[in-house]
Design an enzyme around this catalytic site. Sequence first.
Site: not given
Length: 518
Positions: A53, A80-81, A173, A175, A227, A229, A231, A374
């Site tokens: 953060g 981190c934070y 980090h 990740e 749409s 797309g 999703d 996704k």
Amino acid sequence: MDKIIVLDFGGQYKQLIARRVRELGVYCEILPYTTPLEELKRQDPQGIILTGGPASVYLEESPSYDAALFDTGIPILGICYGAQLMAIRCGGPVKTAPVSEYGHAELIVGDNSGAAAGSLLMNGVVPSSACWMSHTDYIAGAPEGFTVTAHTSVCPVAAMENAARKLYAVQFHPEVVHSVEGTKILKNFVIDICGCAGDWEMAGFATRTIAELKERIGNGRVLLGLSGGVDSSVAAALLSKAVGKQLTCVFVDHGLLRKNEGDEVEQVFGPEGDYELNFVRVNAAERFYLKLAGVTDPEMKRKIIGAEFINVFEEEAKKIGTVDFLAQGTIYPDVVESGTGSGGAVIKSHHNVGGLPEHVDFKEIVEPLRSLFKDEVRRVGLELGLPEGLVYRQPFPGPGLGVRIVGDVTAEKVRIVQEADYIFREELKDAGIDTGAGQFFAALTNMRSVGVMGDGRTYEYAVVLRGVITSDFMTAEAAEIPWSVQQTCMNRIINEVKGVNRVLYDLTSKPPGTIELE
């Protein structure tokens, strides 16, 4: 089902943390730091990860958490934070660092004496490796009961742990891909320390979801904004298999689609397609152009487009009779980037996130993909038997070309970007360039410049070509498209697309940029 909770303190990589945990085969959710401790306990997670953060943990107004969290016996990893919060809540000093660290740093396992024997978090981690740092404050000394398990040249506590209390922390980090041993560290925490089985997978998601949709919807009627797309198409396929003709898919052609896309969507989901559903196409381009006239702010454009979608849904609902549910193709990054459910900053609003406006007459929202990233959505699409060409089509934003046109939106600008985008994607395909590993598109800037065509002066627009490589759409790097292909695209666009006399290529990564221009 094993679950890891990511408690968000405003970190920019919160989605990435959750994605990495899911890659280890463990279900993961992001919750805001304001989530009460009793709610965390009720969810019975196998472990909790505290994100980074932007604040300084020792300031009174900064995000904090009940110190009792660290006495629950639930394994906790602070990043981190989150590491600094753990330190200060456990009685350790956190101060402004004499030297800030941003970017690559050399992570050295052990404390300054080189000792890190028995570390669970650092088990199997090589003695020295690159990691990604981003901090101004630092843990000046490990709290009582903690052992320092890694450091850098300027950060004395780059990692620490108190195995007896199941508390672990890293200042860097793990990740991000820049932290070479990051995946190993996260696996040590999630699998070995938290005891997760790592058996969560997408194979049964479609079957479970279809059954849940049948039970929830019953005999109700469903309206889905389709749409075309990935999703919305996967959502449509799930709902079609669950409730068949109870589903009406309204395809709103807002005039902001890619070239020929409207007809392609109708071919797949319309009357000649393979899906049991009611398909309604609404050609509303002029209506959207009128609403967008003179609007240049991207957030305002998103909100106008989203609101007009709702208006179209209202009108169609009245035509088809009673509609009980509004279905949407919302996915997890939409939720998190909109600041919904995580307490994080609003990066950009999404028209399909945030619940129903008061004036819409539906019982409730159905969002079967809301918990998925996704790539997980794509796997569900394949499980449902959707064509690979549809499942792996280029992602397309909900507001369409409205956010690929910088500045105000007009029919002429839409034509320009449609034609340029079509040429760009056609040339990439002809050159055999793999576009499945990212996102490739053309956008229109609001810049006009002087050019020369033939013997005459021109004053036309500049098109931007954008190609990024990404596995999760949370971080991305510019694609290295061969110079000869770029030259061909440039020549074709300038010669074939009226209104363009300059073509640029966007090299910006994410972060600091976003994948879309707006």
